[in-house]
Structure formats: structure tokens, C-alpha cells
Scaffold this active site. Structure first.
Site, mmCIF file in Angstrom:
data_model
loop_
_atom_site.group_PDB
_atom_site.id
_atom_site.type_symbol
_atom_site.label_atom_id
_atom_site.label_comp_id
_atom_site.label_asym_id
_atom_site.label_seq_id
_atom_site.Cartn_x
_atom_site.Cartn_y
_atom_site.Cartn_z
ATOM 1 N N GLU A 164 -10.489 0.263 -0.795
ATOM 2 C CA GLU A 164 -9.258 0.875 -1.282
ATOM 3 C C GLU A 164 -8.089 0.501 -0.368
ATOM 4 O OE1 GLU A 164 -10.108 4.515 -3.890
ATOM 5 O OE2 GLU A 164 -10.010 5.212 -1.840
ATOM 6 N N GLY A 170 -2.271 5.295 -5.369
ATOM 7 C CA GLY A 170 -1.232 6.144 -5.941
ATOM 8 C C GLY A 170 0.132 5.494 -6.067
HETATM 9 C C1 PEP Z 1 -8.082 7.177 -4.596
HETATM 10 O O1 PEP Z 1 -7.433 8.014 -4.010
HETATM 11 O O2 PEP Z 1 -9.275 7.057 -4.328
HETATM 12 C C2 PEP Z 1 -7.418 6.355 -5.594
HETATM 13 C C3 PEP Z 1 -7.952 5.219 -5.907
HETATM 14 O O3 PEP Z 1 -6.244 6.856 -6.138
HETATM 15 P P1 PEP Z 1 -5.354 6.178 -7.297
HETATM 16 O O4 PEP Z 1 -6.298 5.642 -8.343
HETATM 17 O O5 PEP Z 1 -4.497 7.288 -7.801
HETATM 18 O O6 PEP Z 1 -4.582 5.062 -6.663
#
Ligand code: PEP
Length: 247
Positions: A164, A170
Site C-alpha cells: 500500500e 485515500g
Molecule cells: C487502506 O487504507 O487500506 C486503503 C487502501 O484505503 P483506500 O482504498 O481508501 O485508499
């Protein structure tokens, strides 16, 4: 290539009241309609027990656990408590916890081991800041972060990794498909360096602004084995195209 089932998991973060249990049920129905995909929701702990009753084909997970079994840790929850409430998975090492709670790689490895001991499966999150990405160091830095957070005994039957990029969470921004491809290959190579052929069975999810518009392209990348989804998992309507893309 190893035969890895796609794993699509919603992370509701600090969102969700009993009024949203209808969305959990709708996502459970969605999951039951896609039996070839593992679908789950990592919920606020307050909703786990109630969600367990209406989860349909989905699994219910937690977003964190403590590394100790019990004791003087006010406000914390052990993995066994979460399992008793109905969780079968937990996230550990989400960047929001690494940042907000100052969790170290060693803490995260310890949490993963505690979760496993309580019978939970684990999604271990890693990812780079924008500065690291811009400096061209992302693969080296995230691979090192993965190895530093990796629990002993890592194996695909209980552990998944979520890549990530912090700057993608977000924000509506995602890396290029080539960058995602390169990172997931690098992480699999790093895993293989540590656990050998067993790395082929470990699912590596992409997370960060995954949605119904970009999921198919992301999930088509060879080493992308699913998604960890924040905002787009809060309703069945937004989550459905992602699950469908994984099927
Ligand atoms: C997360 O917080 O794990 C995430 C992927 O958030 P988002 O999809 O909102 O970017």
C-alpha cells in the site's frame, strides 16, 4: 505461476455503526455469489460480533491486534479476543497505525505471530512514502520493510502481504501499472530470499485507491493477488465491481 486465489478485503478503518450492518450483509451476499474469490471485511472491533452473524460468504476480520495475550494494556484488544468475537483475519502494520501509533517493524512481526497463535490469518501491510517513491528507492525500501516486519514461519496458508503506497491511500492516486508490477515482483523476490519456494503461495495484495474503475487492470498484473480496499469497500455497490474484477 502458482495458483493463488484472489483475496479482496475491505478495510473500514474507523467507519461503521450498527446502521451499516446492512452493507455487511449485502457484501456477504456478493461474496457468496463469487465463490472463486476470498472476500472479507476488516471492521471496527465493535462491529465484529454483530457482523459475524450476517457475513454470508465473506469473512470478518479485525484491523489490528495487540502482541500480548492479556494484561495491563488499557484500550487494547488481544488476537484471542478478536477471534472469540468472530474475526478470522486481522490486518497488522497498516501505515496509519505505523504513523499514528508509532508501530515498529518488530511490533508488527510480533503482532502477526500473536494473531497466528490465536488462529487468525494475517494481512501484513507495507508501503512507501511519496518522498521514497520520488527518490527512486521504493522497491528497495519496501522490500526491506517487508523483511523487517515478516514473522517467523511466514507461509501462504496464514499470511498475505498488502503493498500500500502511503501516498495512494485515500487520495485517488495510484502508481503506474508498471510500478505496481515491479513492486510486487520485488516483494515476491524478497520473500523468496527469506522463505524460498513457499513465497509462491503467499498472496500479495495491492492497496491504495483501488476502485471499480482501476481494479480490473490492477488485478490483471501477474503478482497482484487481490486488493485491500478502503473507501470503496464501505458500500456493496462500490465494492461489487472490485470483487467482480477479481472473479
Ligand atoms: C487502506 O487504507 O487500506 C486503503 C487502501 O484505503 P483506500 O482504498 O481508501 O485508499
Amino acid at each position: 505461476m502458482a495458483d493463488r486465489r484472489k483475496l479482496v478485503v475491505g478495510n473500514w478503518k474507523m467507519n461503521g455503526m450498527k446502521a451499516q450492518l446492512g452493507e455487511v450483509e449485502a457484501i456477504g451476499t456478493l461474496a457468496a455469489a463469487h465463490p472463486g474469490v476470498d472476500v472479507g471485511l476488516c471492521l471496527p472491533a465493535t462491529l465484529i460480533a454483530a457482523a459475524d452473524a450476517g457475513k454470508g460468504g465473506a469473512f470478518v476480520g479485525a484491523q489490528d491486534c495487540h502482541m500480548k495475550d492479556s494484561g495491563a494494556h488499557t484500550g487494547c484488544l488481544s488476537a484471542a479476543m478478536l477471534a472469540e468475537a468472530g474475526a478470522t483475519w486481522t490486518i497488522v502494520g497498516h501505515s496509519e497505525r505505523r504513523q499514528d501509533q508509532g508501530e515498529s517493524d518488530a511490533d508488527i512481526a510480533a503482532k502477526a505471530l500473536a494473531a497466528r497463535a490465536a488462529g487468525l490469518k494475517v494481512i501484513l501491510c507495507v508501503g512507501e512514502s511519496l518522498d521514497v517513491r520520488d527518490a527512486g528507492d521504493a522497491e528497495a525500501v519496501v522490500s526491506a520493510q517487508l523483511l523487517a516486519s515478516l514473522p517467523d514461519g511466514a507461509a501462504g496458508d496464514w499470511l498475505a502481504i498488502a503493498y500500500e503506497p502511503i501516498w495512494a491511500i485515500g487520495t485517488g492516486r495510484i502508481p503506474t501499472m508498471d510500478a505496481v508490477d515491479a513492486m510486487h515482483r520485488a516483494l515476491r523476490d524478497a520473500l523468496a530470499g527469506r522463505i524460498g519456494d513457499a513465497a509462491q503461495a503467499v498472496r500479495i495484495l495491492y492497496g491504495g485507491s483501488m476502485n471499480g474503475d482501476n481494479a480490473a487492470e490492477l488485478l490483471a498484473i501477474a503478482d497482484v493477488d487481490g486488493g485491500l480496499v478502503g473507501g470503496a469497500s464501505l458500500t456493496a455497490a462500490k465494492f461489487a465491481p472490485i470483487v467482480q474484477a477479481a472473479a
